[in-house]
Scaffold this active site. Structure first.
Site, PDB file in Angstrom:
ATOM      1  N   LYS A  22       0.769  -1.380   0.170  1.00 37.95           N
ATOM      2  CA  LYS A  22      -0.016   0.198   0.003  1.00 37.95           C
ATOM      3  C   LYS A  22       0.765   1.393  -0.164  1.00 37.95           C
ATOM      4  O   LYS A  22       0.626   2.076  -0.646  1.00 37.95           O
ATOM      5  CB  LYS A  22      -1.001   0.012   1.371  1.00 37.95           C
ATOM      6  CG  LYS A  22      -1.622   1.445   1.212  1.00 37.95           C
ATOM      7  CD  LYS A  22      -2.409   1.634   2.684  1.00 37.95           C
ATOM      8  CE  LYS A  22      -1.839   1.400   4.066  1.00 37.95           C
ATOM      9  NZ  LYS A  22      -1.253   3.049   4.259  1.00 37.95           N
ATOM     10  N   ASN A  23       1.948   1.261   0.921  1.00 36.12           N
ATOM     11  CA  ASN A  23       2.626   2.354   1.094  1.00 36.12           C
ATOM     12  C   ASN A  23       3.688   2.827   0.086  1.00 36.12           C
ATOM     13  O   ASN A  23       4.389   3.691  -0.089  1.00 36.12           O
ATOM     14  CB  ASN A  23       3.415   2.499   2.497  1.00 36.12           C
ATOM     15  CG  ASN A  23       2.100   2.547   3.498  1.00 36.12           C
ATOM     16  OD1 ASN A  23       1.066   2.889   3.159  1.00 36.12           O
ATOM     17  ND2 ASN A  23       2.482   2.500   4.761  1.00 36.12           N
ATOM     18  N   CYS A 116      -5.187  12.794  13.033  1.00 31.37           N
ATOM     19  CA  CYS A 116      -5.288  11.367  12.694  1.00 31.37           C
ATOM     20  C   CYS A 116      -5.511  10.659  14.088  1.00 31.37           C
ATOM     21  O   CYS A 116      -5.074  11.241  15.124  1.00 31.37           O
ATOM     22  CB  CYS A 116      -4.338  10.880  11.814  1.00 31.37           C
ATOM     23  SG  CYS A 116      -4.134   9.245  11.725  1.00 31.37           S
ATOM     24  N   ARG A 121       0.149  14.401  13.264  1.00 25.53           N
ATOM     25  CA  ARG A 121       0.714  14.247  11.848  1.00 25.53           C
ATOM     26  C   ARG A 121       0.777  15.489  10.924  1.00 25.53           C
ATOM     27  O   ARG A 121       0.173  15.703   9.692  1.00 25.53           O
ATOM     28  CB  ARG A 121      -0.007  13.304  11.025  1.00 25.53           C
ATOM     29  CG  ARG A 121       0.009  11.803  11.836  1.00 25.53           C
ATOM     30  CD  ARG A 121      -0.357  10.606  11.253  1.00 25.53           C
ATOM     31  NE  ARG A 121       0.236  10.214  10.160  1.00 25.53           N
ATOM     32  CZ  ARG A 121      -0.282   9.164   9.252  1.00 25.53           C
ATOM     33  NH1 ARG A 121      -1.349   8.522   9.568  1.00 25.53           N
ATOM     34  NH2 ARG A 121       0.591   8.740   8.190  1.00 25.53           N
ATOM     35  N   ASP A 312       4.388   0.506  12.095  1.00 26.46           N
ATOM     36  CA  ASP A 312       3.238  -0.095  11.379  1.00 26.46           C
ATOM     37  C   ASP A 312       2.954  -1.535  11.937  1.00 26.46           C
ATOM     38  O   ASP A 312       2.087  -2.321  11.657  1.00 26.46           O
ATOM     39  CB  ASP A 312       3.377   0.055  10.144  1.00 26.46           C
ATOM     40  CG  ASP A 312       2.969   1.408   9.600  1.00 26.46           C
ATOM     41  OD1 ASP A 312       3.253   1.604   8.372  1.00 26.46           O
ATOM     42  OD2 ASP A 312       2.794   2.428  10.584  1.00 26.46           O
ATOM     43  N   ARG A 404      -8.870  -0.551   4.507  1.00 28.18           N
ATOM     44  CA  ARG A 404      -7.991   0.515   3.888  1.00 28.18           C
ATOM     45  C   ARG A 404      -6.492  -0.053   3.477  1.00 28.18           C
ATOM     46  O   ARG A 404      -5.994   0.345   2.404  1.00 28.18           O
ATOM     47  CB  ARG A 404      -7.806   1.663   5.020  1.00 28.18           C
ATOM     48  CG  ARG A 404      -9.137   2.577   5.157  1.00 28.18           C
ATOM     49  CD  ARG A 404      -8.760   3.574   5.597  1.00 28.18           C
ATOM     50  NE  ARG A 404      -7.646   4.303   5.111  1.00 28.18           N
ATOM     51  CZ  ARG A 404      -6.587   5.020   5.690  1.00 28.18           C
ATOM     52  NH1 ARG A 404      -6.902   4.950   7.223  1.00 28.18           N
ATOM     53  NH2 ARG A 404      -5.413   5.444   5.246  1.00 28.18           N
TER      54      ARG A 404
HETATM   55  C1  EPZ Z   1       4.120   6.835   6.392  1.00 22.27           C
HETATM   56  O1  EPZ Z   1       3.413   8.165   6.948  1.00 22.27           O
HETATM   57  C2  EPZ Z   1       3.242   5.679   6.148  1.00 22.27           C
HETATM   58  N1  EPZ Z   1       2.047   6.150   5.203  1.00 22.27           N
HETATM   59  C3  EPZ Z   1       2.510   5.515   7.579  1.00 22.27           C
HETATM   60  O2  EPZ Z   1       1.932   4.214   7.721  1.00 22.27           O
HETATM   61  C4  EPZ Z   1       3.846   4.875   8.613  1.00 22.27           C
HETATM   62  O3  EPZ Z   1       3.366   4.681  10.036  1.00 22.27           O
HETATM   63  C5  EPZ Z   1       4.583   6.267   8.520  1.00 22.27           C
HETATM   64  O4  EPZ Z   1       5.209   6.731   7.296  1.00 22.27           O
HETATM   65  C6  EPZ Z   1       6.294   6.082   9.354  1.00 22.27           C
HETATM   66  O5  EPZ Z   1       6.817   4.671   8.977  1.00 22.27           O
HETATM   67  C7  EPZ Z   1       2.386   6.049   4.073  1.00 22.27           C
HETATM   68  O6  EPZ Z   1       3.309   5.951   3.500  1.00 22.27           O
HETATM   69  C8  EPZ Z   1       1.075   6.353   3.105  1.00 22.27           C
HETATM   70  P1  EPZ Z   1       5.919  10.324   8.429  1.00 22.27           P
HETATM   71  P2  EPZ Z   1       3.874   9.587   6.834  1.00 22.27           P
HETATM   72  O7  EPZ Z   1       5.869  11.565   7.845  1.00 22.27           O
HETATM   73  O8  EPZ Z   1       4.696   9.857   5.676  1.00 22.27           O
HETATM   74  C9  EPZ Z   1       5.990  13.691  11.899  1.00 22.27           C
HETATM   75  C10 EPZ Z   1      -0.087   2.723   7.799  1.00 22.27           C
HETATM   76  O9  EPZ Z   1      -0.432   2.085   8.767  1.00 22.27           O
HETATM   77  N2  EPZ Z   1       5.998  14.719  10.844  1.00 22.27           N
HETATM   78  O10 EPZ Z   1       7.199   9.718   8.040  1.00 22.27           O
HETATM   79  O11 EPZ Z   1       2.525  10.386   7.202  1.00 22.27           O
HETATM   80  C11 EPZ Z   1       4.722  12.954  12.158  1.00 22.27           C
HETATM   81  O12 EPZ Z   1       3.848  13.413  12.859  1.00 22.27           O
HETATM   82  C12 EPZ Z   1       0.679   4.121   7.828  1.00 22.27           C
HETATM   83  O13 EPZ Z   1       0.165   2.253   6.707  1.00 22.27           O
HETATM   84  C13 EPZ Z   1       6.137  16.143  10.925  1.00 22.27           C
HETATM   85  O14 EPZ Z   1       5.980  16.664  12.168  1.00 22.27           O
HETATM   86  O15 EPZ Z   1       4.614   9.552   8.173  1.00 22.27           O
HETATM   87  C14 EPZ Z   1       5.388  11.671  12.813  1.00 22.27           C
HETATM   88  O16 EPZ Z   1       5.587  11.871  14.038  1.00 22.27           O
HETATM   89  C15 EPZ Z   1      -0.030   4.828   9.147  1.00 22.27           C
HETATM   90  N3  EPZ Z   1       5.794  16.736  10.110  1.00 22.27           N
HETATM   91  C16 EPZ Z   1       6.698  11.555  12.294  1.00 22.27           C
HETATM   92  O17 EPZ Z   1       7.190  12.796  11.669  1.00 22.27           O
HETATM   93  C17 EPZ Z   1       5.841  16.530   8.766  1.00 22.27           C
HETATM   94  O18 EPZ Z   1       5.784  17.452   7.858  1.00 22.27           O
HETATM   95  C18 EPZ Z   1       6.826  10.554  10.858  1.00 22.27           C
HETATM   96  O19 EPZ Z   1       5.880  10.764  10.241  1.00 22.27           O
HETATM   97  C19 EPZ Z   1       5.975  15.025   8.695  1.00 22.27           C
HETATM   98  C20 EPZ Z   1       5.995  14.285   9.406  1.00 22.27           C
END
Ligand code: EPZ
Length: 429
Positions: A22-23, A116, A121, A312, A404
């Site tokens: 998915k990701n 979320c 996020r 995850d 999802r």
């Molecule tokens: C990706 O989400 C995945 N989703 C998530 O999978 C996964 O949990 C996550 O990466 C971490 O591995 C997809 O790829 C579609 P991040 P993403 O930006 O990119 C903070 C699932 O279950 N952050 O790496 O949204 C954020 O809040 C999903 O399949 C900021 O503060 O995660 C978090 O604490 C859930 N500002 C951390 O960084 C930003 O601009 C990592 O988030 C971006 C992120």
């Protein structure tokens, strides 16, 4: 709202086929917006999120059609640059169209993803990076409104260091930089296999990228990208979920179409818990039908960015620890609110204490089935693993969360011998 009915305590046996990730599918679908030529993505999983993004791409003017196991995306006729609140609120990964729209069309209006279940996020790093590439961005009326403000009308290369490792942030910036003028360096980049898969597709489309899989990705922009055909990598989280289910039920399961190289951190922990793991090029076998104590050993984990233990997989591994021999600590470092499954596991008889970002799980000999509620995608997968191990019947409500991100989960588990059934409820019931 469909439910899953599971009668537990049946050891899983046999072989199951992994689906595409998915990701990886989501950013690769968004990347098709970067070219006017068709992009063909093989091994695209049949998931609600993929259908949501297909709907979004069509709303922009792209053609999206299923051709066998492949999704064909043709963005030649894209003439809308807005990702509406109604679509983005159902799937925050919709923000992945921001970079490609801006890079190819010089403008984008994308609803700001709201909060979320698992955390705030924010997308500030996506915005910061795109501004560094020469975009003018304001947030107004709940929308990110972006315009390329350079004389040439193209984004321009920059050195971007993200404040934290962000997966979709890295992906959005890679896609934007692929059509920018000059060189971009993304520092502190995410190293996830899905980021690497995106780089592979972009390179097939004619992009100049190197360093993917490391924390420094270098992209030299090109004026135009072409169409391409690509096979999406296996879903390492789906694979990991099946392996945890096999361990929790003391079964013997082989996952075909997996990539063991993407699973080191998890396989290490499963071995520590007593599972016998064997692997081949594209398969992983877990045997737990002869565990020393008849139960897994309790194993502590700390979630981190790749190649560390995936956030995850946290809920699914917690479910294994619920019936393990001994106590374990589970520390969540990525998301601030990713323990929503804990109270539901406690309803199944688990003993778990939450202390900030850490849970202490004291294994019990047996869980007992009950009615529980899914709260987010991976929490629901954790509840499925626990229910498969529990004595008696469990009813999991709100499994739209599961749909999802899991492709026909109950069909695959039933083929492994699980007593699992989807209970369809009429709308409003
Ligand atoms: C990706 O989400 C995945 N989703 C998530 O999978 C996964 O949990 C996550 O990466 C971490 O591995 C997809 O790829 C579609 P991040 P993403 O930006 O990119 C903070 C699932 O279950 N952050 O790496 O949204 C954020 O809040 C999903 O399949 C900021 O503060 O995660 C978090 O604490 C859930 N500002 C951390 O960084 C930003 O601009 C990592 O988030 C971006 C992120």
């Amino acid at each position: 709202m469909d439910k899953l009915k599971i009668i537990g305590q049946r050891a899983l046996h046999g072989t199951v086929q992994a689906s595409g990730a998915k990701n990886a599918a989501l950013p690769l679908m968004a990347a098709a917006l970067l070219t006017a030529e068709p992009v063909l993505l093989h091994n695209t999983p049949q998931l609600m999120d993929v259908r949501t993004l297909s709907k979004l791409l069509r709303s922009l003017g792209a053609q999206v059609e299923q051709q066998g196991d492949a999704l064909r995306i043709d963005a030649a006729a894209v003439d809308h640059y807005e990702a509406s609140y109604d679509l983005v609120k159902t799937m925050r990964a919709s923000v992945l169209v921001l970079g490609p729209l801006l890079a190819r069309f010089g403008q984008a209006r994308v609803s700001l993803p709201g909060g979320c279940a698992i955390g705030a996020r924010p997308v500030d790093q996506h915005i910061k990076g795109l501004q560094a590439l020469g975009a003018d961005i304001v947030v107004e009326h709940g929308y990110i409104v972006a315009r390329v403000a350079t004389p040439s009308g193209r984004l321009r290369g920059a050195h971007i260091t993200t404040d934290m490792v962000t997966v979709t942030g890295t992906e959005n910036l890679m896609m934007a930089a692929a059509l920018a003028e000059g060189e971009t360096l993304i520092d502190n980049a995410a190293r996830e296999p899905e980021v690497v898969d995106l780089a592979c597709l972009l390179r097939r489309m004619g992009a100049q990228i190197r360093g993917e899989g490391t924390s420094q990705i270098r992209i030299t922009g090109v004026p135009r990208l072409r169409g391409a055909t690509h096979r999406i990598i296996p879903d390492r989280i789906e694979v990991g979920t099946f392996l945890c289910a096999a361990l929790a039920t003391r079964g013997d399961v082989t996952v075909q179409g997996a990539d063991p190289a993407h699973q080191d951190a998890l396989l290490d922990k499963l071995r520590e818990a007593g599972a016998q793991i064997t692997t081949g090029d594209d398969w992983i076998r877990l045997r737990a039908d002869a565990l020393p104590a008849g139960r897994p050993r309790a194993v502590s984990v700390r979630t981190t960015e790749y190649p560390g233990f995936a956030t995850d997989m946290q809920a699914q591994f917690m479910a294994v620890n619920c019936i393990a021999d001994g106590a374990a600590r589970i520390t969540e470092t990525i998301f601030e609110n990713r323990f929503m499954h804990v109270q539901e596991l406690v309803r199944l008889g688990a003993q778990i204490d939450i202390d900030g970002h850490t849970c202490v799980v004291r294994g019990v000999p047996q869980l007992s089935g009950a009615n529980v509620m899914a709260t987010d995608l991976r929490a629901s997968a954790g509840l499925v693993v626990a229910a498969l191990a529990a004595e008696g019947q469990t009813l999991i409500d709100r499994i739209y969360h599961l749909d999802r991100g899991y492709d026909a989960m109950e069909v695959k588990l039933r083929a492994l011998g699980a007593d699992i059934e989807r209970i369809k409820t009429s709308p409003g019931a």
